[in-house]
Scaffold this active site. Structure first.
Site, PDB file in Angstrom:
ATOM      1  N   GLN A  33      -4.435  -1.417   9.579  1.00  0.00           N
ATOM      2  CA  GLN A  33      -4.421  -2.754   8.970  1.00  0.00           C
ATOM      3  C   GLN A  33      -5.010  -3.776   9.937  1.00  0.00           C
ATOM      4  OE1 GLN A  33      -3.649  -3.296   5.821  1.00  0.00           O
ATOM      5  NE2 GLN A  33      -3.894  -5.505   5.903  1.00  0.00           N
TER       6      GLN A  33
ATOM      7  N   ASP B 100     -10.993   3.034   4.144  1.00  0.00           N
ATOM      8  CA  ASP B 100     -11.356   1.614   4.069  1.00  0.00           C
ATOM      9  C   ASP B 100     -12.878   1.445   3.997  1.00  0.00           C
ATOM     10  OD1 ASP B 100      -9.399  -0.395   4.004  1.00  0.00           O
ATOM     11  OD2 ASP B 100      -8.828  -0.044   6.091  1.00  0.00           O
TER      12      ASP B 100
ATOM     13  N   LYS C 290       0.841  -1.204   0.000  1.00  0.00           N
ATOM     14  CA  LYS C 290       0.000   0.000   0.000  1.00  0.00           C
ATOM     15  C   LYS C 290       0.879   1.258   0.000  1.00  0.00           C
ATOM     16  CE  LYS C 290      -3.886  -2.382   2.160  1.00  0.00           C
ATOM     17  NZ  LYS C 290      -4.698  -2.678   3.331  1.00  0.00           N
TER      18      LYS C 290
HETATM   19  N1  GUN Z   1      -6.953  -6.694   6.191  1.00  0.00           N
HETATM   20  C1  GUN Z   1      -7.312  -7.430   5.114  1.00  0.00           C
HETATM   21  N2  GUN Z   1      -7.899  -6.645   4.180  1.00  0.00           N
HETATM   22  C2  GUN Z   1      -7.898  -5.385   4.677  1.00  0.00           C
HETATM   23  C3  GUN Z   1      -8.365  -4.157   4.175  1.00  0.00           C
HETATM   24  O1  GUN Z   1      -8.911  -4.046   3.076  1.00  0.00           O
HETATM   25  N3  GUN Z   1      -8.186  -3.083   5.006  1.00  0.00           N
HETATM   26  C4  GUN Z   1      -7.600  -3.184   6.235  1.00  0.00           C
HETATM   27  N4  GUN Z   1      -7.485  -2.073   6.956  1.00  0.00           N
HETATM   28  N5  GUN Z   1      -7.167  -4.325   6.728  1.00  0.00           N
HETATM   29  C5  GUN Z   1      -7.307  -5.421   5.943  1.00  0.00           C
END
Ligand code: GUN
Length: 297
Positions: free
Chosen positions: A109, A132, A65
């Protein structure tokens, strides 16, 4: 038996592959134009990412990311905390980022270590910076059909369906997996697009009965190669959200929730792993961050 006869008796369809890397590149070009306009207006889009603990998969996702932000000329901040951090420390950092006008998006995350109340953490993020789309306000807006931030993976899937020209109105859509991150928001988006939606999960009695009815099948369970060709309706669109690492004894490679070898003989369209939904998820995170920056003006 001559080969030509085999193909008449047993016609083998080979699915069109929906290339997530290629689509991601196209969408990222469009985003670069938005980012350039923002900079002309004196705004430098910025995403803050918080990682807690040493989960290797989470570390890779966060690194990808942050790298994607760098390539897209989006500023990023990365805070990494030890697995045993006091949740209050993370909550204080979220409050700081909420109050910082130079930060447009905040992402924590998941999963978080057990001492955390994950829902409380997600609710602590300002809804206007919740790129998100996991805050209850944003989940509610999506349910009401007025999305503000669409969760990145289902958002990416909708872009892929659109790019492939898959008809959605009246289609039977079956989602395998009911997570807050993928399954549930995916159901809302497909429903809003006119699909008849079924959500299957670990307690579903006859999974294959449901999957065989699907014009659009979304697999988001986290079980390697669980969906096989015989569970798929001929010509269906199969979207594989799974990213699973096979054990070293099986080659240690990445694979999806769909058994690509058998599924691609039956499906009309299919997404590969890697190179399918994954790149689109990160792209839509960039899109949401730019959108947040634009709304801040
Ligand atoms: N863990 C797995 N997928 C995601 C996501 O799309 N966003 C976040 N913040 N954590 C994750």
């Amino acid at each position: 038996m001559p080969a030509s006869l085999i193909s008449i008796i047993c016609p083998m369809t080979t699915a069109h592959i929906i290339d997530g890397n290629a689509l991601a590149a196209t969408v990222r070009e469009q985003l670069a134009e938005h980012a350039a306009k923002l900079r002309q207006q004196g705004v430098s889009p910025c995403l803050a990412v918080i990682l807690v603990g040493e989960d290797p998969a989470s570390a890779v996702y966060v690194r990808n990311k942050v790298q994607a932000c760098e390539k897209a000329d989006i500023r990023s901040l990365k805070d990494v905390y030890a697995a045993d951090v006091d949740p209050a420390t993370v909550m204080r950092r979220i409050a700081e980022l909420n109050a910082d006008p130079s930060v447009h998006g905040i992402l924590v995350q998941l999963p978080l270590p057990p001492q955390f109340d994950s829902d409380a953490v997600l609710e602590a993020i300002a809804p206007a910076k919740d790129v998100d789309g996991f805050h209850a306000e944003n989940v509610g807006a999506l349910m009401q059909g007025m999305p503000r931030f669409i969760p990145c993976t289902p958002y990416g899937v909708m872009k892929m369906l659109d790019a492939a020209g898959v008809p959605l109105k009246g289609a039977e859509a079956v989602i395998v997996g009911r997570s807050n991150i993928v399954g549930k928001p995916m159901a809302m988006l497909l429903l809003a697009a006119g699909c008849t939606v079924t959500v299957c999960h670990s307690q579903t009695r006859d999974l294959a009965f449901h999957t065989r009815r699907a014009d659009i099948l979304v697999a988001a369970v986290g079980r390697p190669r669980m969906i096989t060709g015989e569970m798929i309706k001929p010509g269906a669109t199969v979207i594989d959200v799974g990213i699973n690492r096979l054990p070293a004894a099986e080659g240690g490679k990445l694979c999806g929730d769909v058994d690509f070898a058998s599924a691609s003989q039956v499906a009309g369209f299919i997404t590969p792993v890697p190179g399918g939904v994954g790149p689109m998820t990160i792209t839509m995170l960039l899109a949401n961050t730019i959108e947040a920056a634009e709304r801040s003006l």
